[in-house]
Design an enzyme around this catalytic site. Sequence first.
Site, PDB file in Angstrom:
ATOM      1  N   HIS A 148       0.840  -1.202   0.000  1.00  0.00           N
ATOM      2  CA  HIS A 148       0.000   0.000   0.000  1.00  0.00           C
ATOM      3  C   HIS A 148       0.878   1.256   0.000  1.00  0.00           C
ATOM      4  O   HIS A 148       0.616   2.213  -0.733  1.00  0.00           O
ATOM      5  CB  HIS A 148      -0.859   0.066   1.277  1.00  0.00           C
ATOM      6  CG  HIS A 148      -1.912  -0.985   1.412  1.00  0.00           C
ATOM      7  ND1 HIS A 148      -2.075  -1.716   2.562  1.00  0.00           N
ATOM      8  CD2 HIS A 148      -2.884  -1.407   0.552  1.00  0.00           C
ATOM      9  CE1 HIS A 148      -3.099  -2.544   2.422  1.00  0.00           C
ATOM     10  NE2 HIS A 148      -3.600  -2.392   1.199  1.00  0.00           N
ATOM     11  N   LYS A 179     -18.547  -5.676   7.614  1.00  0.00           N
ATOM     12  CA  LYS A 179     -17.382  -6.557   7.448  1.00  0.00           C
ATOM     13  C   LYS A 179     -16.586  -6.598   8.738  1.00  0.00           C
ATOM     14  O   LYS A 179     -16.333  -5.554   9.346  1.00  0.00           O
ATOM     15  CB  LYS A 179     -16.479  -6.024   6.333  1.00  0.00           C
ATOM     16  CG  LYS A 179     -16.988  -6.341   4.954  1.00  0.00           C
ATOM     17  CD  LYS A 179     -15.870  -6.249   3.951  1.00  0.00           C
ATOM     18  CE  LYS A 179     -16.358  -6.527   2.555  1.00  0.00           C
ATOM     19  NZ  LYS A 179     -15.335  -6.285   1.541  1.00  0.00           N
ATOM     20  N   ARG A 188      -1.871  -5.429  -8.773  1.00  0.00           N
ATOM     21  CA  ARG A 188      -0.802  -6.392  -8.498  1.00  0.00           C
ATOM     22  C   ARG A 188      -0.614  -7.363  -9.656  1.00  0.00           C
ATOM     23  O   ARG A 188       0.485  -7.757  -9.980  1.00  0.00           O
ATOM     24  CB  ARG A 188      -1.122  -7.189  -7.229  1.00  0.00           C
ATOM     25  CG  ARG A 188      -0.973  -6.381  -5.974  1.00  0.00           C
ATOM     26  CD  ARG A 188      -1.575  -7.069  -4.801  1.00  0.00           C
ATOM     27  NE  ARG A 188      -3.013  -7.211  -4.977  1.00  0.00           N
ATOM     28  CZ  ARG A 188      -3.868  -7.468  -4.010  1.00  0.00           C
ATOM     29  NH1 ARG A 188      -3.435  -7.646  -2.797  1.00  0.00           N
ATOM     30  NH2 ARG A 188      -5.160  -7.571  -4.252  1.00  0.00           N
ATOM     31  N   SER A 212      -3.187  -7.628   2.603  1.00  0.00           N
ATOM     32  CA  SER A 212      -3.366  -7.593   4.067  1.00  0.00           C
ATOM     33  C   SER A 212      -3.899  -8.926   4.579  1.00  0.00           C
ATOM     34  O   SER A 212      -3.491  -9.405   5.638  1.00  0.00           O
ATOM     35  CB  SER A 212      -4.354  -6.490   4.454  1.00  0.00           C
ATOM     36  OG  SER A 212      -3.866  -5.240   4.074  1.00  0.00           O
TER      37      SER A 212
END
Length: 164
Positions: A17, A41, A90, A127
């Site tokens: 990040h 969440k 990514r 993460s």
Amino acid sequence: MRRAVCPGSFDPVTNGHLDIVQRAASLFDEVIVAVGINKSKSRLFTPDERMDMLRQAVAHLPNVKVDGFSGLLTAFCAEHDIHAIVKGLRAVSDFDYELQMAQMNSSLAEVETVFVPTSPEYSFLASSLVKEVAAFGGDVSGLVPGFVLERLTERLAERAAEDG
Ligand code: PNS
């Protein structure tokens, strides 16, 4: 002023990040790192904890601020006069979903999404994987800032104790 947002969950912030935020900071006059707050969440860290860690991690970048948002990202952009969303890509597997979000966001507001390719050394970094590897005792010390590693280790130990 050219202002951009780097949105995400940042649960917790990783070096991947920070690579994207740092590069966004060199492309725009001001960058707001915006922590998405989604009460449905479950996260390891609270929004305030995630924002605290981010503030510490970007303290050396004078044109970067940290904020939180709940609701639509495009509403946050409108409130802050932001017309650019910066996202790291990514791998090709990120692209489908990111393209869909970019197109949805541009249909909702006058915002462009700018994709920045993740640096190769972070292309596997997420993460969720950092949390999983750390929870099983794996070494994630090169993947997150040192102070994040400390908080992660502490939190995982608390969770393990709670789970008995
Ligand atoms: O780190 P993440 O989990 O990939 O971040 C996702 C995030 C927070 C950037 C995304 O879920 C988001 O923008 N949420 C805000 C709600 C919204 O605007 N949804 C419509 C997206 S097209």
